[in-house]
Design a protein around this motif. Structure first.
Motif, PDB file in Angstrom:
ATOM      1  N   PHE A  71       0.820  -1.207   0.000  1.00 31.78           N
ATOM      2  CA  PHE A  71       0.000   0.000   0.000  1.00 31.78           C
ATOM      3  C   PHE A  71       0.863   1.270   0.000  1.00 31.78           C
ATOM      4  CE2 PHE A  71      -1.337   3.234   3.122  1.00 31.78           C
ATOM      5  CZ  PHE A  71      -2.230   3.922   2.329  1.00 31.78           C
ATOM      6  N   MET A  72       1.901   1.291   0.837  1.00 27.06           N
ATOM      7  CA  MET A  72       2.758   2.485   0.898  1.00 27.06           C
ATOM      8  C   MET A  72       3.381   2.766  -0.472  1.00 27.06           C
ATOM      9  SD  MET A  72       2.807   3.945   3.941  1.00 27.06           S
ATOM     10  CE  MET A  72       4.347   4.825   4.235  1.00 27.06           C
ATOM     11  N   LEU A  73       3.830   1.701  -1.095  1.00 27.00           N
ATOM     12  CA  LEU A  73       4.461   1.857  -2.408  1.00 27.00           C
ATOM     13  C   LEU A  73       3.442   2.386  -3.427  1.00 27.00           C
ATOM     14  CD1 LEU A  73       6.689   1.483  -4.453  1.00 27.00           C
ATOM     15  CD2 LEU A  73       6.109  -0.941  -4.597  1.00 27.00           C
ATOM     16  N   GLU A  74       2.285   1.781  -3.412  1.00 27.46           N
ATOM     17  CA  GLU A  74       1.251   2.161  -4.378  1.00 27.46           C
ATOM     18  C   GLU A  74       0.852   3.621  -4.182  1.00 27.46           C
ATOM     19  OE1 GLU A  74      -2.704   3.224  -4.510  1.00 27.46           O
ATOM     20  OE2 GLU A  74      -2.650   1.534  -3.125  1.00 27.46           O
ATOM     21  N   ASP A  75       0.670   4.013  -2.931  1.00 27.58           N
ATOM     22  CA  ASP A  75       0.253   5.375  -2.644  1.00 27.58           C
ATOM     23  C   ASP A  75       1.360   6.376  -2.994  1.00 27.58           C
ATOM     24  OD1 ASP A  75      -2.074   6.788  -1.019  1.00 27.58           O
ATOM     25  OD2 ASP A  75      -0.180   7.781  -0.563  1.00 27.58           O
ATOM     26  N   HIS A  76       2.576   6.053  -2.621  1.00 29.29           N
ATOM     27  CA  HIS A  76       3.707   6.934  -2.964  1.00 29.29           C
ATOM     28  C   HIS A  76       3.852   7.058  -4.480  1.00 29.29           C
ATOM     29  CE1 HIS A  76       4.877   7.815   0.978  1.00 29.29           C
ATOM     30  NE2 HIS A  76       6.091   7.300   1.054  1.00 29.29           N
ATOM     31  N   ALA A  77       3.639   5.938  -5.163  1.00 30.82           N
ATOM     32  CA  ALA A  77       3.782   5.971  -6.621  1.00 30.82           C
ATOM     33  C   ALA A  77       2.725   6.882  -7.235  1.00 30.82           C
ATOM     34  CB  ALA A  77       3.665   4.559  -7.201  1.00 30.82           C
ATOM     35  N   LEU A  78       1.541   6.793  -6.698  1.00 28.78           N
ATOM     36  CA  LEU A  78       0.473   7.668  -7.184  1.00 28.78           C
ATOM     37  C   LEU A  78       0.897   9.121  -7.014  1.00 28.78           C
ATOM     38  CD1 LEU A  78      -2.547   8.137  -8.040  1.00 28.78           C
ATOM     39  CD2 LEU A  78      -3.043   8.313  -5.606  1.00 28.78           C
ATOM     40  N   HIS A  79       1.400   9.417  -5.842  1.00 28.46           N
ATOM     41  CA  HIS A  79       1.788  10.789  -5.578  1.00 28.46           C
ATOM     42  C   HIS A  79       2.931  11.218  -6.478  1.00 28.46           C
ATOM     43  CE1 HIS A  79       3.662  14.208  -3.684  1.00 28.46           C
ATOM     44  NE2 HIS A  79       2.451  14.503  -3.317  1.00 28.46           N
ATOM     45  N   PHE A  80       3.909  10.345  -6.567  1.00 28.00           N
ATOM     46  CA  PHE A  80       5.120  10.750  -7.280  1.00 28.00           C
ATOM     47  C   PHE A  80       4.869  10.963  -8.766  1.00 28.00           C
ATOM     48  CE2 PHE A  80       9.107   9.818  -9.493  1.00 28.00           C
ATOM     49  CZ  PHE A  80       9.863  10.852  -8.972  1.00 28.00           C
ATOM     50  N   PHE A  81       4.116  10.062  -9.360  1.00 29.62           N
ATOM     51  CA  PHE A  81       3.947  10.199 -10.813  1.00 29.62           C
ATOM     52  C   PHE A  81       2.776  11.076 -11.215  1.00 29.62           C
ATOM     53  CE2 PHE A  81       6.685   6.479 -10.708  1.00 29.62           C
ATOM     54  CZ  PHE A  81       7.587   6.823 -11.692  1.00 29.62           C
ATOM     55  N   ASN A 102      10.754  16.494   0.482  1.00 29.69           N
ATOM     56  CA  ASN A 102       9.782  15.415   0.692  1.00 29.69           C
ATOM     57  C   ASN A 102       9.641  14.537  -0.548  1.00 29.69           C
ATOM     58  OD1 ASN A 102       8.219  14.979   3.210  1.00 29.69           O
ATOM     59  ND2 ASN A 102       7.950  17.192   3.080  1.00 29.69           N
ATOM     60  N   HIS A 103       9.718  15.164  -1.714  1.00 32.66           N
ATOM     61  CA  HIS A 103       9.573  14.380  -2.947  1.00 32.66           C
ATOM     62  C   HIS A 103      10.708  13.363  -3.073  1.00 32.66           C
ATOM     63  CE1 HIS A 103       6.295  16.782  -4.455  1.00 32.66           C
ATOM     64  NE2 HIS A 103       6.977  17.870  -4.189  1.00 32.66           N
ATOM     65  N   TRP A 104      11.881  13.821  -2.723  1.00 30.50           N
ATOM     66  CA  TRP A 104      13.048  12.946  -2.793  1.00 30.50           C
ATOM     67  C   TRP A 104      12.908  11.810  -1.779  1.00 30.50           C
ATOM     68  CZ3 TRP A 104      18.548  15.446  -3.462  1.00 30.50           C
ATOM     69  CH2 TRP A 104      19.426  14.466  -3.918  1.00 30.50           C
ATOM     70  N   ALA A 105      12.568  12.225  -0.543  1.00 31.80           N
ATOM     71  CA  ALA A 105      12.401  11.234   0.514  1.00 31.80           C
ATOM     72  C   ALA A 105      11.336  10.203   0.110  1.00 31.80           C
ATOM     73  CB  ALA A 105      11.999  11.920   1.815  1.00 31.80           C
ATOM     74  N   ARG A 106      10.327  10.680  -0.583  1.00 32.61           N
ATOM     75  CA  ARG A 106       9.237   9.786  -0.960  1.00 32.61           C
ATOM     76  C   ARG A 106       9.712   8.706  -1.935  1.00 32.61           C
ATOM     77  NH1 ARG A 106       5.771  13.592  -1.932  1.00 32.61           N
ATOM     78  NH2 ARG A 106       4.869  13.576   0.137  1.00 32.61           N
ATOM     79  N   VAL A 107      10.545   9.076  -2.904  1.00 27.49           N
ATOM     80  CA  VAL A 107      11.033   8.025  -3.821  1.00 27.49           C
ATOM     81  C   VAL A 107      11.969   7.066  -3.114  1.00 27.49           C
ATOM     82  CG1 VAL A 107      10.805   8.535  -6.261  1.00 27.49           C
ATOM     83  CG2 VAL A 107      12.462   9.829  -4.928  1.00 27.49           C
ATOM     84  N   ILE A 108      12.722   7.590  -2.157  1.00 30.17           N
ATOM     85  CA  ILE A 108      13.598   6.694  -1.386  1.00 30.17           C
ATOM     86  C   ILE A 108      12.731   5.696  -0.619  1.00 30.17           C
ATOM     87  CG2 ILE A 108      15.271   6.594   0.519  1.00 30.17           C
ATOM     88  CD1 ILE A 108      16.192   9.438  -0.433  1.00 30.17           C
ATOM     89  N   GLU A 109      11.653   6.187  -0.092  1.00 29.16           N
ATOM     90  CA  GLU A 109      10.739   5.295   0.627  1.00 29.16           C
ATOM     91  C   GLU A 109      10.073   4.282  -0.306  1.00 29.16           C
ATOM     92  OE1 GLU A 109       9.412   7.633   4.641  1.00 29.16           O
ATOM     93  OE2 GLU A 109       7.972   7.565   3.000  1.00 29.16           O
ATOM     94  N   MET A 110       9.866   4.708  -1.548  1.00 27.27           N
ATOM     95  CA  MET A 110       9.313   3.749  -2.513  1.00 27.27           C
ATOM     96  C   MET A 110      10.264   2.572  -2.679  1.00 27.27           C
ATOM     97  SD  MET A 110       7.714   6.212  -5.476  1.00 27.27           S
ATOM     98  CE  MET A 110       7.544   4.954  -6.722  1.00 27.27           C
ATOM     99  N   VAL A 111      11.547   2.894  -2.770  1.00 25.01           N
ATOM    100  CA  VAL A 111      12.545   1.831  -2.924  1.00 25.01           C
ATOM    101  C   VAL A 111      12.517   0.928  -1.695  1.00 25.01           C
ATOM    102  CG1 VAL A 111      14.997   1.317  -3.184  1.00 25.01           C
ATOM    103  CG2 VAL A 111      13.994   3.267  -4.409  1.00 25.01           C
ATOM    104  N   TYR A 112      12.461   1.552  -0.530  1.00 29.07           N
ATOM    105  CA  TYR A 112      12.415   0.755   0.694  1.00 29.07           C
ATOM    106  C   TYR A 112      11.182  -0.160   0.702  1.00 29.07           C
ATOM    107  CZ  TYR A 112      11.272  -0.555   5.439  1.00 29.07           C
ATOM    108  OH  TYR A 112      10.885  -1.264   6.539  1.00 29.07           O
ATOM    109  N   ALA A 113      10.030   0.428   0.404  1.00 32.85           N
ATOM    110  CA  ALA A 113       8.787  -0.352   0.463  1.00 32.85           C
ATOM    111  C   ALA A 113       8.859  -1.540  -0.491  1.00 32.85           C
ATOM    112  CB  ALA A 113       7.584   0.532   0.141  1.00 32.85           C
ATOM    113  N   ALA A 114       9.346  -1.292  -1.694  1.00 27.07           N
ATOM    114  CA  ALA A 114       9.420  -2.365  -2.686  1.00 27.07           C
ATOM    115  C   ALA A 114      10.395  -3.448  -2.224  1.00 27.07           C
ATOM    116  CB  ALA A 114       9.842  -1.800  -4.032  1.00 27.07           C
ATOM    117  N   GLU A 115      11.545  -3.035  -1.732  1.00 26.31           N
ATOM    118  CA  GLU A 115      12.527  -4.018  -1.261  1.00 26.31           C
ATOM    119  C   GLU A 115      11.971  -4.825  -0.094  1.00 26.31           C
ATOM    120  OE1 GLU A 115      17.040  -2.742  -1.792  1.00 26.31           O
ATOM    121  OE2 GLU A 115      15.925  -1.211  -0.681  1.00 26.31           O
ATOM    122  N   ARG A 116      11.237  -4.132   0.760  1.00 22.06           N
ATOM    123  CA  ARG A 116      10.676  -4.808   1.934  1.00 22.06           C
ATOM    124  C   ARG A 116       9.592  -5.814   1.509  1.00 22.06           C
ATOM    125  NH1 ARG A 116      11.746  -7.128   6.050  1.00 22.06           N
ATOM    126  NH2 ARG A 116      10.345  -7.054   7.826  1.00 22.06           N
TER     127      ARG A 116
END
Ligand code: SF4
Ligand code: SF4
Ligand code: SF4
Ligand code: FES
Lengths: 489, 170, 330
Positions: A101-111, A342-356
């Motif tokens: 969910f975190m990844l999906e939501d962040h992706a929505l925001h980012f793109f 925040n935008h940068w941090a958000r993509v970093i978190e996307m990587v974390y979420a996906a890896e997790r």
């Protein structure tokens, strides 16, 4: 009194219609900017009398954009209420679903939402600053990938949670459904693609930003900078964790001020009330409420991606950790006070979420059929926490011995940022309105600041055009319209 | 037999006046309680004139919606009358009524509806006196409780509290 | 393209969680088809809209207005009226607009008690001066306004006439597509008041566990969801869990049941049922296999929150509508 009133009505929904009113003095200088949230539904009150076990489903209706966050915070509060430890497989299923969910939501925001400002460029014509513009920039193939990825992630959510919007899986002591080996394989396959996808997002962002001095300057500009406290959930090694851990608070210099269990939140967090907004303003008790000010003296704190990274010592997965280090190296070490980071941090978190997700999907224990422990204790108090995409989210229930809610309290993610958002708007207004002249850039700046926070209630909103329509009305002291600025789709 | 129980209105008109006169809607089983009420009538027992009797074929036919609708349409109390346990002409209809009644009571309590406004009684065809006693008791009880007044009847404008502090905080 | 020939459609949200908006976004590729078929004249979440723009439209010039969310604030009600004037068809989209929804549970309280709790008594609030949000607040610099918070939450058709309903919390993409097809497809318009996009039978009919549901279901007692691990592939109601499938409209594909959780009734009542909770309560009480008062009472204790169970999505649209107030009305 000869004052002007400027109203910015972002029309799109920041819970109802978030509204900005700016008052000028006689010289036309900004006296004060108010960001009002004109919406309240009263969930905390009508939780009274409900069966505690229904809360994960009831509270997910607080926000249809992050129903998973409420669902999970409520479910964890139920574990605590009934003093049950979910079996390992249940915990893993929950954490995996949550990271999906975190990844999906962040992706929505980012793109779709905030990202276009950067990917397409803040100076690009506004008609291009949307998902279509992003497609133009990254290419249609990549664009299709974004859409497909999101769809796959939403599919996993439904698979695990029963429903994508408003899931039903959460129960005290576990989850309602075990995963089969076929399910696990599917999760793993999606997760593998998701890691590539997140790295692609990160690469896109870093390339665009690092190769462009202007962007870096924009990110680090004083206008978007507030020196506040930061709060985030960390694991036992102080690394970011979305699902579980302790709440860590760092001061504006990056020194640890507090580390506490969610169960002790009342010792550390209070909420301030203003008569002109339906939102409450959380602050740190240890520092106190000093009004809408930043700095060490003011108890205002910030949450969400940048705050989470600021409040942590690193990321729990290797590629995210690399990216984390790169960001802080580039921006001059922790903490970073620039809202746009925040935008940068958000993509970093996307990587974390996906890896997790991938780590968990590879775990053979995930398919253990033992996913529930039936509660036996007599319920009294339960408190649960997660990191919602938009920050720390705490659910707190007190019940009678039958498990009926007597009192509920919710510290909602976006609310934790509401005071800092007021600061951002005030600052933007003060730097861009001089002698009664409203710079057209004002709208843009407010819009960018908003997007960086990604206020929860707005995110469903600009999903399609990626552009937040804003209207600024300049009214004289008699309430007559002097000037009107509008920006939108 | 009426298809919709609400079509079967009692011809008894409810006295109007400035003092509060409770309106009670009674759903009576055709085979027992309704007959008993008839008996009470023909034997000229005087019971409080506040009741509108609606005849149903069996208390088991009473959908909880009927009760809720009665309150919605202005009843101050609802009385359900059925055959004594074991005497239901459809075998278990009255037990079904009992189970629904019990659950409905719990729901109504949460909605702030006082205990005395909904009552279930087993009244056999011969118990005309019981009809009288129950109706008289219930009328008194509801007179004491006052009108039901669900808020849906209130005009919308009245629902907005005027600007300022909430009532309790003033 | 003959853009001018396309029907103009508006989307609007009242007291909504945003889930209904996400549900529209989740149409994904199909959303593009929708955009092809209709002109989105007004969608505040996605398009720049100003209320004045809608006000300026000739009355009846919108083909349809989809409204989600309950009526909670003065502003919601004003917008509902405005859209009703401008649109030929008004569609209540999602449980909140259809029946009052989860936020309608606030009708167990009123404005005063909600404000008191949220802004003063909640354990994390520090508000020694008893400050409450004001509809008009004279700030030092000038006046600030907030929309009025009503005492009572309403469903859409309790403030304006509604032509059609789309059920669900939120409606699923399939239901949404079917509803759009019914409105803008080839065929004739369905009769006014139709619930679009879903079926007309009870959810049990489309539930994969229906085969395991006994024809005459009788239960010794009920269980709360956290108290039992249900056997797989067996009707949940038959296992004592309060599944509202028998009282709920089909159409979702039994989503919750697919995750081993009972239906809580978000698709609302079947045709001709006016009070969903009353009907659902009736279904549940009827299957209890006991004729003993004490036993019945004990069994029903497991329905610890009847209002939250039977009116989870529909308290405002029920016959009583809200908790009855005593003595606090002028
Ligand atoms: S119906 Fe459900 S999803 Fe739609 S707005 Fe209401 S709570 Fe949200
Ligand atoms: S009662 Fe529930 S589980 Fe059983 S068949 Fe109906 S919908 Fe399915
Ligand atoms: S199973 Fe019931 S509650 Fe779940 S989605 Fe379907 S209708 Fe709604
Ligand atoms: S016939 Fe009288 S209650 Fe059933």
């Amino acid at each position: 009194m000869n004052m002007k009133k400027i109203i910015i009505d972002p029309i799109t929904r920041l819970e109802g219609h978030g509204k900005i009113v700016i008052f000028l003095d006689e010289a036309g200088e900004v006296q004060r900017a108010y960001f009002q949230v004109p919406e309240l539904r009263g969930f905390e009150k009508f939780a009274e009398g409900r069966q505690a076990e229904d809360m994960p489903q009831i509270t997910s209706r607080i926000c249809g954009v992050c129903p998973w966050a409420h669902h999970m915070a409520a479910t964890k509060a139920l574990d605590d209420l009934y003093k049950v430890e979910p079996p390992p497989a249940a915990k893993k299923i929950r954490e995996m679903a949550y990271n999906v969910f975190m990844l999906e939501d962040h992706a929505l925001h980012f793109f779709y939402l905030g990202g276009p400002d950067f990917l397409v460029g803040p100076k690009a014509p506004k008609a291009e600053r949307n998902i279509l513009g992003v497609l133009g920039k990254v290419g249609l193939e990549a664009g299709k990938r974004v859409i497909l990825m999101r769809k796959e992630l939403r599919g996993l959510e439904a698979l695990i949670g029963g429903r994508t919007i408003n899931p039903v899986m959460g129960l005290p002591g576990g989850v309602s459904k075990a995963l089969t080996e076929a399910n696990r394989k599917e999760c793993q396959a999606v997760a593998e693609r998701a890691v590539d996808f997140a790295l692609f997002a990160l690469k896109t962002f870093e390339e665009v930003v690092l190769k462009n001095r202007e962007y870096l300057e924009l990110i680090t500009s004083e206008a978007y900078t507030h020196r506040t406290y930061y709060m985030g959930l960390v694991d036992e090694n102080d690394r970011v964790n979305f699902y579980d851990g302790r709440l860590r608070v760092v001061d504006p210099k990056g020194r640890e001020l507090l580390k506490f269990r969610a169960q002790d939140y009342l010792d550390h967090i209070s909420e301030h009330v203003e008569p002109w907004s339906y939102v409450k303003y959380p602050y740190l008790k240890a520092v106190g409420w000093k009004g809408f000010l930043d700095g060490e003296e003011s108890g205002i704190f910030s949450v969400a991606p940048l705050a989470r990274l600021n409040a942590s010592a690193g990321m729990g997965t290797p590629k995210a950790q690399e990216a984390y280090e790169r960001m802080y190296d580039t921006l001059g070490g922790r903490p970073v006070h620039h809202t746009l980071a925040n935008h940068w941090a958000r993509v970093i978190e996307m990587v974390y979420a996906a890896e997790r997700v991938l780590e968990l999907a590879r775990d053979p224990e995930l398919t253990d059929p033992h996913v529930r422990v039936l509660p036996e204790a007599t319920p009294t108090v339960g408190i649960g926490v997660v990191e919602a995409p938009r920050g720390v989210l705490i659910h707190h229930y007190e019940t009678d011995e039958r498990g009926l809610i007597k009192r509920a309290n919710l510290i909602v993610a976006t609310q934790n940022n509401s005071a800092r958002m007021v600061l951002s708007i005030d600052k933007a207004a003060k730097s861009l309105i001089k002698q009664g002249k409203v710079d057209d850039g004002l709208l843009n700046m407010i819009e960018m600041a908003f997007r960086a926070y990604d206020p929860c209630h707005a995110c469903a909103s600009h999903a399609i055009p990626g552009q937040m329509p804003i209207v600024v009305e300049v009214l004289d002291h008699k309430g007559e319209l002097v000037r009107r600025l509008a920006r939108g789709f | 037999m009426p298809k919709e129980p609400f079509e079967d209105r009692s011809s008894r008109s409810i006295p109007s006046g400035s003092a509060f006169e409770p309106k009670i809607v009674a759903f009576f089983c055709n085979w027992c309680t309704y007959t008993a009420a008839d008996l009470a009538g023909t034997s000229r027992m005087h019971y409080a004139p506040n009741v509108r009797i609606i005849r149903v074929m069996c208390s088991g036919r009473i959908d909880p919606q009927f009760v809720l609708k009665a309150f919605h349409e202005g009843a101050d109390g609802v009385l359900i009358g059925g055959c004594h346990p074991g005497d239901c002409h459809y075998q278990e209809g009255n037990y079904k009524a009992l189970r629904r009644y019990k659950l409905l009571k719990r729901l109504l309590a949460q909605l702030g509806v006082e205990e005395g406004r909904l009552r279930l009684e087993w009244i056999a065809a011969s118990e005309g006196d019981k009809v009288k006693r129950v109706i008289d008791e219930m009328t008194e009880e509801i007179r004491r409780l006052g009108p039901f007044r669900p808020s849906e009847a209130e005009p919308v404008e009245k629902q907005a509290v005027l600007a300022g502090q909430p009532r309790e905080a003033r | 393209m003959m853009a001018e020939a396309k029907p103009k459609v508006a989307f609007y949200w009242c007291a909504s969680c945003g889930g209904c908006e996400e549900a529209v976004v989740d149409l994904a590729e199909d959303l593009l088809k929708v955009v092809e078929a209709v002109e989105l004249a007004f969608w505040p979440v996605a398009l720049d809209f100003k209320r004045e723009d809608v006000e300026r439209l000739p009355d009846g010039s919108l083909a349809a207005a989809f409204i989600n969310g309950a009526i909670r604030l003065s502003e919601h009600e004003e917008m509902a009226h405005l859209l009703r004037r401008k649109a030929q068809l008004v569609i209540a989209y999602g449980s909140c607009a259809h029946l009052g929804g989860v936020p309608g549970l606030a009708n167990l309280h009123d404005r005063g008690s909600i404000f008191q709790y949220v802004y003063r008594d909640a354990p994390s609030v520090a508000n020694p001066e008893g400050v409450f949000p004001q509809e008009r607040f004279p700030a030092e610099e000038g006046e600030l306004e907030l929309p009025a918070f009503w005492d009572t939450v309403k469903a859409l058709d309790q403030v304006v006439e509604v032509d059609y309903y789309v059920p669900g919390c939120p409606p699923t993409p399939k239901v949404t597509r079917a509803a759009i097809e019914a409105l803008f497809g080839e065929g004739e318009l369905p009769p006014k008041g139709t619930v679009l996009g879903a079926g007309t039978r009870a959810l049990c009919h489309e539930c994969p566990l229906n085969e395991t549901k006994p024809d005459k279901l009788l239960l010794e007692g009920f269980k709360r969801v956290h108290e039992v691990i249900p056997e797989p592939n067996k009707c949940l109601l038959a296992q004592g869990l309060i599944c509202l499938g028998p009282a709920t409209r089909e159409g979702c594909g039994a989503l919750c049941i697919s995750a081993n959780m009972p239906c809580t009734g978000c698709f609302g009542p079947l045709d001709r049922v006016r009070d969903y909770g009353g009907k659902a309560l009736s279904e549940i009480a009827s299957i209890l296999n006991s004729n003993d008062e004490g036993e019945i009472e004990r069994a029903l204790e497991k329905v610890a929150d009847p209002v939250g169970t039977f009116y989870r999505y529909s308290l405002p649209r029920s016959f009583l509508g809200r908790r009855i107030r005593r003595g606090d009305r002028p």
